[in-house]
Design a protein around this motif. Structure first.
Motif, PDB file in Angstrom:
ATOM      1  N   ALA A 199       7.848 -30.001   9.276  1.00  0.00           N
ATOM      2  CA  ALA A 199       8.949 -31.123   9.044  1.00  0.00           C
ATOM      3  C   ALA A 199       9.257 -29.929   8.382  1.00  0.00           C
ATOM      4  O   ALA A 199      11.131 -29.655   8.456  1.00  0.00           O
ATOM      5  N   ALA A 200       8.413 -29.573   7.457  1.00  0.00           N
ATOM      6  CA  ALA A 200       9.171 -28.570   6.108  1.00  0.00           C
ATOM      7  C   ALA A 200       9.629 -27.373   6.989  1.00  0.00           C
ATOM      8  O   ALA A 200      10.583 -26.554   6.675  1.00  0.00           O
ATOM      9  N   ARG A 201       9.013 -27.040   7.894  1.00  0.00           N
ATOM     10  CA  ARG A 201       9.037 -25.348   8.953  1.00  0.00           C
ATOM     11  C   ARG A 201      10.966 -25.883   9.505  1.00  0.00           C
ATOM     12  O   ARG A 201      11.128 -24.818   9.841  1.00  0.00           O
ATOM     13  N   ARG A 202      10.552 -26.649  10.201  1.00  0.00           N
ATOM     14  CA  ARG A 202      11.989 -26.910  11.096  1.00  0.00           C
ATOM     15  C   ARG A 202      13.205 -26.559   9.910  1.00  0.00           C
ATOM     16  O   ARG A 202      14.125 -26.043  10.062  1.00  0.00           O
ATOM     17  N   LEU A 203      12.808 -27.478   9.212  1.00  0.00           N
ATOM     18  CA  LEU A 203      13.829 -27.413   8.486  1.00  0.00           C
ATOM     19  C   LEU A 203      14.246 -26.177   7.751  1.00  0.00           C
ATOM     20  O   LEU A 203      15.125 -25.309   7.544  1.00  0.00           O
ATOM     21  N   THR A 246      18.023 -30.779   0.203  1.00  0.00           N
ATOM     22  CA  THR A 246      18.952 -31.152   0.939  1.00  0.00           C
ATOM     23  C   THR A 246      18.532 -32.727   1.520  1.00  0.00           C
ATOM     24  O   THR A 246      18.878 -34.190   1.943  1.00  0.00           O
ATOM     25  N   ALA A 247      17.738 -31.959   2.730  1.00  0.00           N
ATOM     26  CA  ALA A 247      17.128 -32.633   3.791  1.00  0.00           C
ATOM     27  C   ALA A 247      15.538 -33.187   3.570  1.00  0.00           C
ATOM     28  O   ALA A 247      15.331 -34.356   3.833  1.00  0.00           O
ATOM     29  N   GLY A 248      14.792 -32.388   3.203  1.00  0.00           N
ATOM     30  CA  GLY A 248      13.220 -32.777   2.514  1.00  0.00           C
ATOM     31  C   GLY A 248      12.991 -32.742   1.006  1.00  0.00           C
ATOM     32  O   GLY A 248      13.082 -31.554   1.047  1.00  0.00           O
ATOM     33  N   PRO A 249      13.648 -33.256  -0.026  1.00  0.00           N
ATOM     34  CA  PRO A 249      13.988 -33.516  -1.270  1.00  0.00           C
ATOM     35  C   PRO A 249      12.493 -32.616  -1.584  1.00  0.00           C
ATOM     36  O   PRO A 249      12.132 -32.492  -3.074  1.00  0.00           O
ATOM     37  N   ASP A 250      11.302 -33.443  -1.165  1.00  0.00           N
ATOM     38  CA  ASP A 250       9.672 -32.684  -2.105  1.00  0.00           C
ATOM     39  C   ASP A 250       9.121 -31.556  -0.954  1.00  0.00           C
ATOM     40  O   ASP A 250       8.567 -31.243  -1.879  1.00  0.00           O
ATOM     41  N   VAL A 251       9.765 -30.743  -0.615  1.00  0.00           N
ATOM     42  CA  VAL A 251       9.571 -29.556   0.129  1.00  0.00           C
ATOM     43  C   VAL A 251       9.746 -29.098  -1.187  1.00  0.00           C
ATOM     44  O   VAL A 251      10.948 -28.156  -1.862  1.00  0.00           O
ATOM     45  N   HIS A 252       8.605 -27.827  -1.581  1.00  0.00           N
ATOM     46  CA  HIS A 252       8.333 -27.002  -2.684  1.00  0.00           C
ATOM     47  C   HIS A 252       8.632 -25.852  -2.691  1.00  0.00           C
ATOM     48  O   HIS A 252       8.334 -25.587  -1.216  1.00  0.00           O
ATOM     49  N   LEU A 253       9.258 -25.567  -3.550  1.00  0.00           N
ATOM     50  CA  LEU A 253       9.187 -23.596  -3.733  1.00  0.00           C
ATOM     51  C   LEU A 253       8.585 -22.602  -3.013  1.00  0.00           C
ATOM     52  O   LEU A 253       8.401 -21.846  -2.096  1.00  0.00           O
ATOM     53  N   SER A 254       7.094 -23.536  -3.191  1.00  0.00           N
ATOM     54  CA  SER A 254       6.122 -21.804  -2.729  1.00  0.00           C
ATOM     55  C   SER A 254       5.722 -22.872  -0.957  1.00  0.00           C
ATOM     56  O   SER A 254       5.193 -21.599  -0.796  1.00  0.00           O
ATOM     57  N   THR A 255       5.565 -23.582  -0.866  1.00  0.00           N
ATOM     58  CA  THR A 255       5.841 -24.047   1.042  1.00  0.00           C
ATOM     59  C   THR A 255       7.150 -23.008   1.879  1.00  0.00           C
ATOM     60  O   THR A 255       6.800 -22.350   2.375  1.00  0.00           O
TER      61      THR A 255
END
Lengths: 146, 146
Positions: free
Chosen positions: B27-31, B54-63
């Motif tokens: 999901a993170a990669r798609r976003l 805004t769509a995936g609030p938990d996606v971390h900067l390091s990700t």
DNA sequence: TTAAATGCAAAGAATTTGCATAACA
DNA sequence: TGTTATGCAAATTCTTTGCATTTAA
């Protein structure tokens, strides 16, 4: 690590310019420009600080940064950004740089060499190219062939 | 701050390439690629992260950093160093950039536009210019005239 | 089920800044 | 004597890394 030159007449010339600009001549500044002038190539702040410290062990990194900033404001020094890694400092006038992404070699060349490109960018995009402040990256002769 | 596109067919195309390279589609990669594709211009990691969140609030900067690294390793993304400031990321093939030192405007142009220069540098210095990985700095039309 | 990706915290590199002291002009 | 410059410590900014957990394939 060799101590920086202290008897290069260019040091006095540069210090005269500093004074003329309202700055002060200090031991740290003499050492820093001495180190800059010695260098065969452009140097990072860390490299400069290491050289300076062989003669003035207490010269702080922040002093080197601030001195270089001051000298740059007067137009005596320039720094160039090189991809990753820290900026490279050198005395004197703005000129373009080629930096090898493999071995870090720096090739200086004449601004005139970019005149054609500059004219092209100005005509096409209205863009005024500042040749000194960035490095053009790639591979040097040795690294390209290996 | 608008959420990144999720239904752009180019996302699926890029994800297919990720899979082909042995990577996983998350999901993170798609976003992240959605945000990259939305952009009118190149973006910093911080900008991308803000959009993605805004769509995936938990996606971390390091990700975001790691995803961009992975995509770059596969050749789907490139980053460009811009003087001071953080690197700029963009999808697609390597191309040269002009970046305004005043307003930050980015102008992309065709690699072919640098062919003459490239040939010149190769002949004169044996230097192989890599056009994509650094920005050429200067002033854009608006900033140059003001 | 297992290797890859993530979140989180922490470290790292490069650079800047605040402030009291030192030293040039 | 009055700034300017310095040393030191701490903060900032951008980026990377270690590790336990989650998740895609």
């Amino acid at each position: 690590m060799t101590a920086p030159t202290t008897d290069d007449p260019r040091i006095d010339a540069l210090m005269a310019e500093v004074r003329r600009a309202g700055g002060r001549v200090t031991a740290a500044r003499r050492l820093i420009v001495g180190a800059l002038l010695d260098a065969a190539t452009h140097q990072t702040v860390d490299e400069l600080a290491a050289i300076v410290r062989t003669a003035g062990p207490d010269v702080h990194l922040s002093t080197v940064y601030r001195t270089l900033d001051s000298l740059e404001a007067i137009g005596l020094v320039e720094h160039t950004h090189v991809g990753h890694g820290p900026a490279l400092y050198h005395v004197g006038r703005m000129h373009p740089h080629l930096v090898c992404e493999k071995c870090g070699a720096v090739i200086d060349f004449e601004p005139a060499q970019l005149d054609t490109l500059r004219e092209e960018l100005r005509e096409r995009f209205g863009f005024e190219l500042h040749v000194g402040h960035f490095a053009m990256l790639g591979h040097c002769r040795d690294c390209a062939s290996s």
